[in-house]
Design a protein around this motif. Structure first.
Motif, short mmCIF file in Angstrom:
data_model
loop_
_atom_site.label_atom_id
_atom_site.label_comp_id
_atom_site.label_asym_id
_atom_site.label_seq_id
_atom_site.Cartn_x
_atom_site.Cartn_y
_atom_site.Cartn_z
N UNK A 1 44.99 113.60 -45.01
CA UNK A 1 44.09 112.61 -45.60
C UNK A 1 44.17 112.77 -47.12
N UNK A 2 44.40 111.64 -47.82
CA UNK A 2 44.55 111.72 -49.27
C UNK A 2 43.33 111.11 -49.97
N UNK A 3 43.17 111.50 -51.23
CA UNK A 3 42.03 111.00 -52.02
C UNK A 3 42.12 109.50 -52.21
N UNK A 4 40.98 108.84 -52.18
CA UNK A 4 40.94 107.39 -52.36
C UNK A 4 40.62 107.08 -53.82
N UNK A 5 40.32 105.81 -54.10
CA UNK A 5 40.02 105.41 -55.48
C UNK A 5 38.78 106.14 -56.00
N UNK A 6 37.88 106.47 -55.09
CA UNK A 6 36.63 107.14 -55.52
C UNK A 6 36.93 108.53 -56.09
N UNK A 7 37.95 109.17 -55.55
CA UNK A 7 38.31 110.51 -56.05
C UNK A 7 39.73 110.83 -55.61
N UNK A 8 40.63 110.75 -56.58
CA UNK A 8 42.06 110.90 -56.29
C UNK A 8 42.45 112.35 -55.96
N UNK A 9 41.65 113.30 -56.42
CA UNK A 9 42.04 114.71 -56.31
C UNK A 9 41.83 115.30 -54.91
N UNK A 10 40.99 114.68 -54.11
CA UNK A 10 40.64 115.23 -52.80
C UNK A 10 41.81 115.28 -51.83
N UNK A 11 41.84 116.31 -51.02
CA UNK A 11 42.87 116.44 -49.97
C UNK A 11 42.17 116.83 -48.68
N UNK A 12 42.63 116.27 -47.56
CA UNK A 12 42.05 116.65 -46.27
C UNK A 12 43.14 116.83 -45.23
N UNK A 13 42.87 117.64 -44.25
CA UNK A 13 43.85 117.86 -43.18
C UNK A 13 43.11 117.85 -41.86
N UNK A 14 43.60 117.07 -40.92
CA UNK A 14 42.95 116.98 -39.62
C UNK A 14 43.94 117.45 -38.56
N UNK A 15 43.56 118.47 -37.84
CA UNK A 15 44.44 118.99 -36.78
C UNK A 15 43.83 118.56 -35.45
N UNK A 16 44.62 117.78 -34.71
CA UNK A 16 44.09 117.16 -33.48
C UNK A 16 44.78 117.70 -32.24
N UNK A 17 44.01 117.88 -31.20
CA UNK A 17 44.62 118.14 -29.90
C UNK A 17 44.40 116.88 -29.08
N UNK A 18 45.46 116.11 -28.86
CA UNK A 18 45.32 114.81 -28.20
C UNK A 18 45.02 114.98 -26.72
N UNK A 19 45.46 116.09 -26.13
CA UNK A 19 45.17 116.28 -24.71
C UNK A 19 43.78 116.88 -24.49
N UNK A 20 43.27 117.62 -25.48
CA UNK A 20 41.95 118.23 -25.30
C UNK A 20 40.83 117.43 -25.94
N UNK A 21 41.21 116.38 -26.71
CA UNK A 21 40.23 115.59 -27.46
C UNK A 21 39.36 116.46 -28.37
N UNK A 22 40.01 117.40 -29.01
CA UNK A 22 39.31 118.26 -29.94
C UNK A 22 40.03 118.21 -31.27
N UNK A 23 39.31 118.49 -32.35
CA UNK A 23 39.94 118.46 -33.66
C UNK A 23 39.19 119.37 -34.63
#
Lengths: 193, 383
Positions: B282-304
């Motif tokens: 996930x990258x920063x939007x116009x509101x704040x360009x510096x932000x960084x996010x990472x989402x780790x998903x388990x598609x079979x367990x529906x957990x993240x």
């Protein structure tokens, strides 16, 4: 090894009284769907239902010690507590309860007495109970079902039912008593059949 | 059981009474006989099965967070109350008040002084009374008058330089007690004595008295020094204890954080070892360009789990909510509370169709129950 999932509801409730947060989580996992269903049905609002139910679990955490040692009917205790809390929310919205909500009020009106009645119902054998109560309810007359619906799910008082149905208060009391007595008979017969 | 009583029990079990009636019902029933209680219990047990008639609904994923937050707040309040109570107890027991001088209130003083003694005692009155006694008894009081007598001038005794005329035969005639216990003749002893004038003796006595006063002062000084030392030792230990208490609090917090961290780590491990894992940046939007996010998903367990960095400070009264959107529908994955300072935030992940692009956004919201994003988007990414 005995895991949390193997404990009965009553055992879990006793463990919650000893400040076991894992036991509360297990109770949450077992009961949240049923309690949310009831709360949403009675309050007819997602946000209010969520807030009320969160408060119910907080009360369970705080007051689980009210559940008598040796009691084996956690299901009834939790369901009655939840419905009392919903009724309180409903009636405060309608301004029919004006006294402040404090600990002594909660202990008196929200926390049900710890009953010695051992119905051994837990969510593990809920399907059996569901079948029985559905069959017992189906055997009631439409009028009896309606009056139970108004009193239990709508949370109306006898005076409010009398006003809504435009019938005397004594008639409402008699109809409620008859409806619940018939439901009890039908339910017990279902058990024997 | 009468029909009327059954009616009351039914109404009480359903709480279809008004509040006042319900209160009366509770008071009467819980103190009544076993039959009534058993009947009430069986009705309550029956009606608690009525919710089973309703089609079951799944509570929103945020409910568990709300419950957890309420429990956390409650335990913090309880802890604060406990600490406050402990402080009050320690304040009540530690300091010792200095003794106050007993000042009798006026009314008490009046009670102690007898009525006939209320007026101040005059000297003249005493004299008059004495005279009266003398006149009654006939005794002469002249004997108490002491006339000043002339004190004869002090004659300083003179010690002859040499004792003359004391010869051996005279010593022999003197009785034995004139010798001291050691058998030393008195004459030799007398040689050791010297006359000290009275004025000098007085000076000696005064100096001895001064020495006596010093004898009191030294223990007093030692006593004061001991009190001062005890005071400093007490202060020192009190400070140490408070430092240790703070340290214990800090360690407790650390331990809680560590346990949270370890449960988060186990969630991450669980997700990473599941069959179908995806990582969304996930990258920063116009509101704040510096932000960084990472989402780790388990598609079979529906957990993240969600991780972020370089985000701006949260405005008061606002919270971050992570959303997933598919085919125009928004689902809240959970609240991200920066105050928890977690490395990974476990979030829920609804079952999606994955027919179209799945988009994830992080927004700042004022309402934690928001059904769709309303605030500024800070991070965004797609799967």
């Amino acid at each position: 090894m005995v895991t949390e999932k193997e404990f009965t509801d009553s055992e879990l409730l006793h463990k919650v009284a000893q400040r076991d947060s894992k036991a509360l989580e297990s109770l949450y996992n077992r009961y949240s769907a049923l309690l949310f269903t009831l709360t949403k049905r009675m309050l007819a609002d997602n946000q209010k239902a969520e807030e009320t139910l969160a408060n119910v679990f907080l009360i369970i955490w705080k007051k689980a010690s009210f559940f008598k040692t040796g009691s084996n009917n956690a299901y009834s205790w939790i369901l009655t507590l939840t419905r009392n809390k919903i009724l309180d929310t409903l009636r405060r919205e309608k301004n029919t309860i004006s006294i402040p909500y404090d600990d002594s009020y909660e202990d008196k009106f929200i926390i049900p007495p710890s009953l010695s009645y051992d119905d051994k119902v837990s969510l593990n054998d809920i399907d059996k109970s569901k079948e029985k109560i559905t069959a017992a309810m189906n055997k009631l007359t439409d009028a009896q079902r309606y009056v139970i619906e108004l009193a239990y799910f709508e949370g109306l008082t006898e005076n409010e039912i009398a006003t809504q149905l435009n019938i005397p208060l004594l008639t409402v009391q008699l109809k409620l008593k008859t409806a619940i007595a018939s439901l009890m008979d039908n339910f017990n017969k279902e058990g024997r059949e | 059981m009468s029909d009327k009583l059954k009616e009351l029990l039914t109404s009480g079990a359903l709480w279809s009474f008004e509040l006042g009636q319900q209160e009366k019902f509770i008071e009467q029933t819980y103190t009544s006989g076993a039959n009534e209680l058993t009947e009430l219990e069986s009705v309550q047990s029956l009606i608690s099965k009525l919710p089973l008639l309703l089609p079951m609904q799944t509570p929103p994923v945020t409910l568990k967070d709300t419950v957890a937050r309420k429990l956390y707040r409650y335990s913090e309040e309880e802890r604060a109350k406990r600490m406050e109570a402990e402080q009050i107890i320690s304040q009540k027991t530690l300091p010792v008040k200095p003794e106050e001088k007993l000042v009798l209130p006026n009314e008490v003083r009046e009670e102690i002084i007898p009525e006939n003694d209320q007026s101040p005692i005059e000297k003249e009155e005493i004299i008059e009374e004495t005279k009266e006694v003398a006149s009654v008894t006939g005794d002469s009081l002249d004997f108490i008058k002491v006339e000043a007598e002339e004190i004869p001038e002090k004659v300083q005794p003179t010690v002859p330089e040499k004792i003359e005329g004391v010869t051996e035969p005279v010593v022999i005639t003197k009785p034995a007690p004139l010798k001291d216990s050691g058998g030393v003749p008195l004459k030799n002893k007398l040689k050791e004595f010297s006359y000290t004038p009275y004025s000098e003796k007085l000076l000696q006595l005064n100096s001895r008295k001064k020495g006596g006063k010093l004898g009191w002062i030294i223990p007093l000084l030692i006593f004061i020094a001991a009190i001062v030392a005890i005071y400093f030792i007490y202060n020192h230990f009190t400070k140490k204890i408070s430092v240790y208490e703070k340290e214990v609090d800090r360690l407790k917090k650390e331990s809680v954080n560590t346990s949270i961290q370890s449960s988060d780590d186990s969630t991450v491990r669980e997700i990473l070892t599941s069959k179908d894992v995806a990582v969304v940046n996930l990258n920063g939007s116009e509101a704040d360009r510096d932000g960084i996010g990472k989402l780790i998903l388990s598609l079979d367990m529906n957990k993240a789990v969600f991780q972020y960095s370089n985000m701006p400070a949260m405005e008061p009264g606002k919270i971050f909510i992570l959303w997933v959107t598919e085919e125009g529908k928004f689902y809240s994955m959970g609240i991200i509370d920066p105050s928890l300072r977690k490395t990974f935030y476990p979030v829920s992940f609804p079952a999606l169709t994955f027919r179209n692009v799945v988009r994830f956004i992080l927004t700042a919201e004022t309402n934690q129950y928001a059904k769709s994003p309303e605030g500024l988007i800070y991070l965004e990414g797609t799967l």
